[in-house]
Motif scaffolding. Structure first.
Motif, short mmCIF file in Angstrom:
data_model
loop_
_atom_site.label_atom_id
_atom_site.label_comp_id
_atom_site.label_asym_id
_atom_site.label_seq_id
_atom_site.Cartn_x
_atom_site.Cartn_y
_atom_site.Cartn_z
N GLN A 245 0.83 -1.20 0.00
CA GLN A 245 0.00 0.00 0.00
C GLN A 245 0.87 1.26 0.00
N ALA A 246 1.95 1.24 0.77
CA ALA A 246 2.85 2.39 0.81
C ALA A 246 3.53 2.60 -0.54
N CYS A 247 3.90 1.50 -1.20
CA CYS A 247 4.58 1.58 -2.50
C CYS A 247 3.66 2.13 -3.58
N LEU A 248 2.35 1.94 -3.43
CA LEU A 248 1.40 2.48 -4.40
C LEU A 248 1.43 4.00 -4.43
N ASP A 249 1.88 4.60 -3.33
CA ASP A 249 1.97 6.07 -3.26
C ASP A 249 3.34 6.58 -3.70
N LEU A 250 4.22 5.67 -4.09
CA LEU A 250 5.55 6.03 -4.56
C LEU A 250 5.62 5.79 -6.07
N PRO A 251 6.55 6.43 -6.77
CA PRO A 251 6.59 6.33 -8.24
C PRO A 251 7.20 5.04 -8.80
N PHE A 252 6.81 3.88 -8.24
CA PHE A 252 7.24 2.61 -8.82
C PHE A 252 6.57 2.44 -10.17
N GLU A 253 7.29 1.85 -11.12
CA GLU A 253 6.71 1.56 -12.44
C GLU A 253 5.59 0.53 -12.31
N GLU A 254 5.83 -0.50 -11.46
CA GLU A 254 4.83 -1.53 -11.24
C GLU A 254 4.87 -1.99 -9.79
N VAL A 255 3.68 -2.20 -9.23
CA VAL A 255 3.52 -2.77 -7.89
C VAL A 255 2.56 -3.94 -8.02
N GLY A 256 2.92 -5.09 -7.47
CA GLY A 256 2.07 -6.27 -7.57
C GLY A 256 0.65 -6.01 -7.10
N GLU A 257 -0.32 -6.68 -7.75
CA GLU A 257 -1.72 -6.48 -7.39
C GLU A 257 -2.04 -7.02 -6.01
N LYS A 258 -1.23 -7.97 -5.53
CA LYS A 258 -1.46 -8.54 -4.20
C LYS A 258 -0.19 -9.18 -3.69
N VAL A 259 -0.16 -9.45 -2.40
CA VAL A 259 0.91 -10.24 -1.80
C VAL A 259 0.59 -11.70 -2.07
#
Length: 235
Positions: free
Chosen positions: A27-41
Motif C-alpha cells: 500500500q505504501a509503495c502504491l503512493d511512490l513512483p514505482f513503475e509496477e507494484v504487484g496487485e497482491k501479496v
C-alpha cells in the motif's frame, strides 16, 4: 556487472503475519513512483513435486539446449504451477558438495510469501521473495540500478523500500548498497559511485570491443544504451 543494492532481510512470525506486513508495504509503495507494484501479496506452497519439476527443467536447459524457445517453455510450465522462474531462482541455500570445493544450490519444499516491485525502466525488479527457512522467513536478493533510465529515482526508491521494511520491524540482516546511499543518505557519494562504475564498465567494454574488432566480431552491452553519470552542484 553494474551498481547494485543487495539485501538480506528476515521476519519472525507466521506466513499470515508476514502477508499482512507486506500488504502494508504494498500500500505504501502504491503512493511512490514505482513503475509496477504487484496487485497482491502472494503466498505459495513450494512442494517437493514443484522442486523436482524445476530441477528437471534446469537440467534440460543445460548447454546447448538453452534456447529462447526452451526457456520460454520452462517459464510457462512454472507459471502454470503458480510460481515464477525468478522466485525459484531465489529459493534455496548454497551448500558445499561433499568431497569438493564446489557449491550448489539446494532447494527444499517451503512456503513462499512474495511481493512484486519494479522501480522503473532499465532497472531490475526489487521483488521481495520471502522463503521459510530454519523457522523464519528470509529474503536474500538484490536489485541492479546501474542501467535504470531514471537512475536516481530508481535507486532512491529501492532505499525507500528498505526504509519501509525497517520501520515495520523487519530484521535487516545485511544491506550492501554499492552506491553507499543506504549508509550515508548523501547524494554526492551516490553520484561519485555511479560515475566511477559507469566509467569502469565503459572502459572494459571499449577494450573488449577493440579485441573483438580485430577478430571480425562485435560486442554489445547495456552500458552503450544507458551511460548514467550524475553531476551534483557543490553549492
Amino acid at each position: 556487472m553494474g551498481l547494485t543494492i543487495h539485501y538480506n532481510i528476515e521476519f519472525n512470525g507466521t506466513a499470515k503475519q508476514l502477508q499482512a506486513k507486506l500488504e502494508k508495504i504494498r500500500q505504501a509503495c502504491l503512493d511512490l513512483p514505482f513503475e509496477e507494484v504487484g496487485e497482491k501479496v502472494k503466498t505459495a506452497k513450494i512442494t517437493r513435486d514443484i522442486v523436482k519439476v524445476w530441477d528437471w527443467l534446469q537440467e534440460m536447459l543445460s548447454y546447448p539446449n538453452n534456447s529462447d524457445k526452451n526457456i520460454a517453455m520452462r517459464d510457462l510450465i512454472m507459471e502454470k504451477l503458480g510460481v515464477t522462474p525468478w522466485e525459484m531462482v531465489e529459493l534455496g541455500e548454497w551448500k558445499q558438495e561433499e568431497g569438493s570445493r564446489r557449491h550448489r544450490k539446494i532447494i527444499k519444499p517451503t512456503t513462499l510469501v512474495s511481493l512484486r516491485l519494479w522501480p522503473g525502466k532499465g532497472c531490475e525488479s526489487a521483488d521481495l521473495n520471502f522463503q521459510k527457512r530454519n523457522g523464519k522467513f528470509v529474503c536474500d536478493s538484490f536489485c541492479k540500478t546501474q542501467y535504470a533510465e531514471n537512475f536516481v529515482q530508481c535507486h532512491l526508491l529501492v532505499i525507500q523500500l528498505l526504509d519501509l521494511l525497517k520501520a515495520e520491524n523487519f530484521i535487516m540482516v545485511d544491506i550492501y548498497d554499492e552506491g553507499e546511499y543506504w549508509e550515508t543518505k548523501d547524494i554526492k557519494i551516490l553520484a561519485k559511485n555511479i560515475n566511477e562504475s559507469t566509467a569502469m564498465i565503459s572502459s572494459i567494454l571499449g577494450g573488449l570491443q577493440s579485441i573483438a574488432k580485430e577478430k571480425g566480431m562485435t560486442v554489445e552491452a547495456p552500458i552503450e544504451k544507458c551511460q548514467n553519470y550524475i553531476k551534483v552542484d557543490e553549492g
